[in-house]
Design a protein around this motif. Structure first.
Motif, PDB file in Angstrom:
ATOM      1  N   GLN A 107      21.008   9.187 -20.074  1.00  0.00           N
ATOM      2  CA  GLN A 107      21.292   7.842 -20.827  1.00  0.00           C
ATOM      3  C   GLN A 107      19.916   6.867 -20.659  1.00  0.00           C
ATOM      4  O   GLN A 107      19.640   6.049 -21.410  1.00  0.00           O
ATOM      5  N   MET A 108      19.558   7.004 -19.377  1.00  0.00           N
ATOM      6  CA  MET A 108      18.423   6.028 -19.174  1.00  0.00           C
ATOM      7  C   MET A 108      17.233   6.169 -20.058  1.00  0.00           C
ATOM      8  O   MET A 108      16.364   5.290 -20.114  1.00  0.00           O
ATOM      9  N   SER A 109      16.926   7.353 -20.705  1.00  0.00           N
ATOM     10  CA  SER A 109      15.874   7.549 -21.637  1.00  0.00           C
ATOM     11  C   SER A 109      15.825   6.410 -22.657  1.00  0.00           C
ATOM     12  O   SER A 109      14.714   6.074 -23.118  1.00  0.00           O
ATOM     13  N   ALA A 110      17.105   5.834 -22.944  1.00  0.00           N
ATOM     14  CA  ALA A 110      16.845   4.681 -23.981  1.00  0.00           C
ATOM     15  C   ALA A 110      16.414   3.366 -23.511  1.00  0.00           C
ATOM     16  O   ALA A 110      16.107   2.442 -24.091  1.00  0.00           O
ATOM     17  N   GLY A 113      12.552   4.875 -21.364  1.00  0.00           N
ATOM     18  CA  GLY A 113      11.845   5.766 -22.147  1.00  0.00           C
ATOM     19  C   GLY A 113      12.078   7.276 -21.560  1.00  0.00           C
ATOM     20  O   GLY A 113      12.313   7.414 -20.494  1.00  0.00           O
ATOM     21  N   PHE A 114      11.442   8.036 -22.259  1.00  0.00           N
ATOM     22  CA  PHE A 114      11.594   9.651 -21.995  1.00  0.00           C
ATOM     23  C   PHE A 114      10.905  10.011 -20.876  1.00  0.00           C
ATOM     24  O   PHE A 114      11.218  10.687 -19.832  1.00  0.00           O
ATOM     25  N   ALA A 117      12.794   9.157 -17.722  1.00  0.00           N
ATOM     26  CA  ALA A 117      13.907   9.971 -17.430  1.00  0.00           C
ATOM     27  C   ALA A 117      13.902  11.412 -17.100  1.00  0.00           C
ATOM     28  O   ALA A 117      14.210  12.124 -16.590  1.00  0.00           O
TER      29      ALA A 117
ATOM     30  N   PHE B  51      20.386   6.984 -32.270  1.00  0.00           N
ATOM     31  CA  PHE B  51      20.175   7.696 -30.910  1.00  0.00           C
ATOM     32  C   PHE B  51      21.016   7.349 -29.820  1.00  0.00           C
ATOM     33  O   PHE B  51      21.926   8.009 -29.526  1.00  0.00           O
ATOM     34  N   ILE B  56      24.466   9.215 -27.172  1.00  0.00           N
ATOM     35  CA  ILE B  56      24.605   9.341 -25.828  1.00  0.00           C
ATOM     36  C   ILE B  56      25.763   8.730 -25.276  1.00  0.00           C
ATOM     37  O   ILE B  56      26.647   9.393 -24.792  1.00  0.00           O
ATOM     38  N   ARG B  67      29.232   3.939 -18.232  1.00  0.00           N
ATOM     39  CA  ARG B  67      27.878   4.095 -18.470  1.00  0.00           C
ATOM     40  C   ARG B  67      27.358   2.654 -18.724  1.00  0.00           C
ATOM     41  O   ARG B  67      26.172   2.489 -18.680  1.00  0.00           O
TER      42      ARG B  67
ATOM     43  N   LEU C  44      18.269  16.638 -23.445  1.00  0.00           N
ATOM     44  CA  LEU C  44      17.264  15.593 -23.187  1.00  0.00           C
ATOM     45  C   LEU C  44      15.990  16.294 -23.964  1.00  0.00           C
ATOM     46  O   LEU C  44      15.369  15.391 -24.776  1.00  0.00           O
TER      47      LEU C  44
ATOM     48  N   SER D 109       9.053   2.526 -28.024  1.00  0.00           N
ATOM     49  CA  SER D 109      10.678   2.818 -27.653  1.00  0.00           C
ATOM     50  C   SER D 109      10.808   3.983 -26.962  1.00  0.00           C
ATOM     51  O   SER D 109      11.494   4.220 -25.960  1.00  0.00           O
ATOM     52  N   ALA D 110       9.929   4.909 -27.204  1.00  0.00           N
ATOM     53  CA  ALA D 110      10.339   6.310 -26.659  1.00  0.00           C
ATOM     54  C   ALA D 110       9.506   6.500 -25.273  1.00  0.00           C
ATOM     55  O   ALA D 110       9.987   7.148 -24.264  1.00  0.00           O
ATOM     56  N   TYR D 111       8.626   5.415 -24.964  1.00  0.00           N
ATOM     57  CA  TYR D 111       7.936   5.398 -23.548  1.00  0.00           C
ATOM     58  C   TYR D 111       8.361   4.414 -22.767  1.00  0.00           C
ATOM     59  O   TYR D 111       8.097   4.684 -21.520  1.00  0.00           O
ATOM     60  N   CYS D 112       8.943   3.289 -23.227  1.00  0.00           N
ATOM     61  CA  CYS D 112       9.429   2.215 -22.358  1.00  0.00           C
ATOM     62  C   CYS D 112      10.565   1.761 -22.580  1.00  0.00           C
ATOM     63  O   CYS D 112      11.011   1.099 -22.059  1.00  0.00           O
ATOM     64  N   GLY D 113      11.491   2.552 -23.510  1.00  0.00           N
ATOM     65  CA  GLY D 113      12.811   2.132 -23.732  1.00  0.00           C
ATOM     66  C   GLY D 113      12.839   1.134 -24.935  1.00  0.00           C
ATOM     67  O   GLY D 113      12.032   0.516 -25.194  1.00  0.00           O
ATOM     68  N   PHE D 114      14.043   0.875 -25.477  1.00  0.00           N
ATOM     69  CA  PHE D 114      14.465   0.108 -26.634  1.00  0.00           C
ATOM     70  C   PHE D 114      14.297  -1.341 -26.184  1.00  0.00           C
ATOM     71  O   PHE D 114      13.807  -2.230 -27.041  1.00  0.00           O
TER      72      PHE D 114
END
Lengths: 139, 139, 139, 139, 139, 139
Positions: A107-110, A113-114, A117, B51, B56, B67, C44, D109-114
């Motif tokens: 969930q933290m990926s959102a 970031g990936f 995570a 997403f 999630i 969550r 993931l 958003s993929a690297y630092c989150g939304f």
């Protein structure tokens, strides 16, 4: 293992109470947990026992299972892997399943970031391997 | 209000499912939630729906209440106040009490320091004020 | 090697499209790339394929060469070295020279400070060494 | 407007060269750009001119258009909105389209989150509004 | 060892001045300090010499002892351990005691949380061990 | 104003000692300092008094003047402006000059980049303006 708050003796000193909580959560003695600090900053370990473990984790408004899962979320964002691994271990010890931990890291990926995570998930995998919990079966 | 997962129709498209979850959690339409993005990056709002909210938050292994509390922890560490306030509101909507939210933000002071915990708490206070929940009575 | 977007078959599923893009960028199979996650959180890796690699890197408004250079900038600031090294490798694979990568990491020193820029440069050096690209000749 | 490096007089002092580059990129005088610092830390503005703008942005290995897009990526991750907005404006001035800027912020958003990506996008929207560039037409 | 600013020859070039300061602070040659960068980005080491070591650390308004302690505080928060260790070593070289360094890292636990403070303290311990300064006796 | 540690009564409770230190440093009552928290999380203010102000700032190994300057460095890196401004004010109250504070924030540009250093400097300027200390004369 510490099952919630019923084992905590609230008459103890802050140090003793924090020691009991941390040792109960980690299944290790505080000497082992803080051996890296003992020659250099024993007071820093004392503060960890006296402040978060004595005064926060013992507050009954939120149970330890939820608290540890929130700490896993926080440390995934923070990116401090040694402490994350300690708290993944603690999260298991207070009743979270590996799957719940994996879900929260995912969930933290959102939010962070990936990359963070994924690094956290690799840390989780190492803890699960040490505890012979892999592959996950969906518990 | 969204009471867990029983209201989610899993046959919907990712977009529709994410929209239903997010609107259920926030008690607002996605048009309101994302009005800042509509002229500039509507696809970014679409990704948020498709997403995290579709893929999630709908996973049944951890409930929405837990969550959202973990997301409050994460955003306290991250320090992004507008999103933290939205998730404090969401955390209340899916069943957390103000006290549980306060406890988790307070717990974060040990992991991200007092300044970020205090800034998050001020954000929480603003949400609670808007919802007429102050002063807290310890629920 | 993936030369821009002309090789992408847009009729594929999100998973297949993301797999093709990531494998093309990394010159490795997704099984190798995500082997650390397979026993613990295969979903993931699936999200990584289905969201950024299927839905962002394939958007034609910015080419892959520029996108990967921006990701190198971002990961230098973020400080996640394993992912930075993967993206330095990817940045080379989609047409950036070692010198361009070095320049962007050096530029980041003004935005995230020298320590993170130096740690990123050491990561770049390790990638360049593995690919036998040192010493740089100014290409 | 500064069209790449051909207008830079490399015989100038570091200060003068940095001033010319920054004013060319920002379409404002350095007095306006640094008016907040003038009474308190004029040397900090001098360092900004003499180090990044004189010594990094003038290096010919990467063009200004790409450099500014990478800086937009970096500042999205860093979360410093005032500087991000200045660099979004600079990125437009050196030849990036609004769509390219939006794409790179979205990619982050993929690297630092939304949350950070959304906050950056709101900053971009404010810059685009001031420049009367909304709604985006896909340029 | 560099005792404050009296040994600095202000007529030197920025590069030479920075080299003298950094070598004086670190008790190592710049070739050793920057050997990781030499094949890949020698200009990044040059910038480190010419900007912070030539233009900031030489400013007489704050002494080197205080400056290095502030840098130890900053790098504890930033979490970049290799540079933190270099600056802990530098902090000792310009007159701070191990105890002062330990105190400041401990103080940081209130601002960046315990995990980063503990990781920094472990870095400090490694530096003290290399210099045969353990156990601390309270100097 | 608190002149070092000679005014601290070490026989007081942790709460009373922390209150005396914080009020002495800030020249304000704790009621004013923590009024934002009083309805929502009074225990968070209590922890701030009982842990850092009672147990860290009172340790005699490093003086308050140096401690507050290190905290200014840390909060510049952390980027939490409200707390940074409080500590800039505190740093002045315990004996730092505006110039020393400006120097340390400027030094941070090398460790956390220019954007955070500039935002911190703008915060410093606001504190100096409130205290009628501008323009700086180099004290």
């Amino acid at each position: 293992m510490l099952n919630g708050f019923r084992d905590i003796d609230y008459s103890m000193s802050r140090y003793e109470k924090g020691k009991e909580v941390l040792e109960g959560i980690q299944n290790r003695t505080v000497e082992e947990i803080f051996k890296d600090l003992e020659d250099v900053a024993p007071d820093l370990s004392r503060f960890v026992l006296e402040f978060p473990y004595s005064e926060i984790y013992t507050r009954p408004e939120v149970d330890l299972k939820t608290r540890e899962l929130c700490t896993v979320a926080a440390l995934t964002v923070l990116g401090t892997i040694p402490q994350l691994k300690d708290h993944i271990s603690a999260a298991l010890n207070v009743g979270n399943t590996p799957t719940e931990i994996v879900e929260i890291i995912m969930q933290m990926s959102a939010y962070c970031g990936f990359p963070k995570a994924i690094n956290a998930m690799v840390g989780a995998k190492e803890v699960f391997e040490e505890k012979d919990l892999l592959p996950l079966t969906g518990d």
